[in-house]
Design an enzyme around this catalytic site. Structure first.
Site, short mmCIF file in Angstrom:
data_model
loop_
_atom_site.label_atom_id
_atom_site.label_comp_id
_atom_site.label_asym_id
_atom_site.label_seq_id
_atom_site.Cartn_x
_atom_site.Cartn_y
_atom_site.Cartn_z
CD GLU A 75 -3.03 -1.16 0.58
OE1 GLU A 75 -3.03 -0.50 -0.48
OE2 GLU A 75 -4.02 -1.78 1.00
CG HIS A 94 -4.63 0.95 5.65
ND1 HIS A 94 -6.01 1.01 5.57
CD2 HIS A 94 -4.27 -0.20 5.02
CE1 HIS A 94 -6.46 -0.05 4.91
NE2 HIS A 94 -5.43 -0.80 4.58
CG HIS A 96 -7.58 -4.41 7.02
ND1 HIS A 96 -7.04 -5.53 6.41
CD2 HIS A 96 -7.22 -3.36 6.24
CE1 HIS A 96 -6.38 -5.15 5.31
NE2 HIS A 96 -6.48 -3.84 5.19
CE1 TYR A 115 -16.77 15.85 22.38
CE2 TYR A 115 -18.95 15.29 23.18
CZ TYR A 115 -17.59 15.39 23.39
OH TYR A 115 -17.04 15.02 24.60
CG HIS A 157 -8.96 -1.69 1.69
ND1 HIS A 157 -8.13 -1.39 0.62
CD2 HIS A 157 -8.13 -2.10 2.68
CE1 HIS A 157 -6.87 -1.63 0.95
NE2 HIS A 157 -6.84 -2.04 2.20
CE1 TYR A 210 -10.87 22.92 25.43
CE2 TYR A 210 -11.80 21.10 24.21
CZ TYR A 210 -11.96 22.15 25.08
OH TYR A 210 -13.19 22.41 25.59
#
Length: 218
Positions: A75, A94, A96, A115, A157, A210
């Protein structure tokens, strides 16, 4: 941070994601910017076996060339393309993760059901079109929906998040999976209320003040 310490942090974050169930075995991949190069997890190595010296090194200006004892994740292309397109991004995660992947299979974006979605820079976390893993088409599909956001789903994916560093990108991965889990359960009881865009914009302004503490907002 030295390159060695960044490699060590990549391994640490991989194991954290594995321990908390967002990835399993060798699924998913992580990358981090180091100057003009990208450090990225190798292909087909279980996180429990991963060592800092196994992390591949790839020039951001290159076209797939790499250094290291093991080839980079398949990837690598979308990691490189995101880091190229977004100079403020220092890391890409990334996974799964189960609930994010369920929604990605259904090709459902996540609306503002909580939120905390404000941490992603919009009132919706979109799902990109499907393309086979590792392809230029997948990278293009991700970039189209990601824009300036901090995360998205990937059809059939999984999901990805971005941040200025690995700490932030990993935290966002946990938050995205939490939102996906909440949304999936809400759908089981017929749906819920979605917060208006104005409310999410107000929360986003609060989060900006923050700083680091936004990672632990209640």
């Amino acid at each position: 941070m030295t390159e060695d310490s960044l490699r060590a942090e990549l391994v640490e974050r991989c194991r954290e994601l594995d321990a908390r169930g967002l990835n399993r075995g060798a699924s998913g991949n992580l990358s981090a910017r180091w100057g003009e190069v990208m450090l990225i997890t190798p292909s087909a190595v279980a996180y429990g076996d991963l060592r800092p010296e196994m992390i591949a090194r790839m020039p951001l200006a290159g076209d797939g060339t790499w250094e290291g004892p093991l080839k980079p994740s398949s990837e690598w292309r979308f990691h490189r393309d995101i880091l190229r397109a977004r100079p403020e991004v220092g890391a890409v995660v990334h996974t799964h993760a189960t609930y994010s992947t369920i929604l990605a299979i259904a090709r459902r974006s996540i609306p503002a059901i909580h939120y905390m979605i404000a941490a992603f820079g919009a009132s919706e976390i979109p799902c990109c079109d499907y393309a086979r893993y590792g392809t230029a088409e997948l990278s293009e599909a991700i970039l189209r929906v990601l824009g300036r956001l901090n995360g998205c789903l990937m059809a059939n994916h999984g999901m990805l998040t971005v941040g200025p560093d690995l700490t932030r990108a990993t935290w966002l991965a946990f938050e995205l999976e939490a939102l996906a889990q909440q949304y999936w359960h809400v759908l089981q009881i017929g749906g819920g209320h979605v917060l208006p865009e104005a409310e999410i914009a107000e929360v986003a302004r609060d989060f900006a003040s923050y700083g680091v503490q936004a990672r632990k907002a209640d």
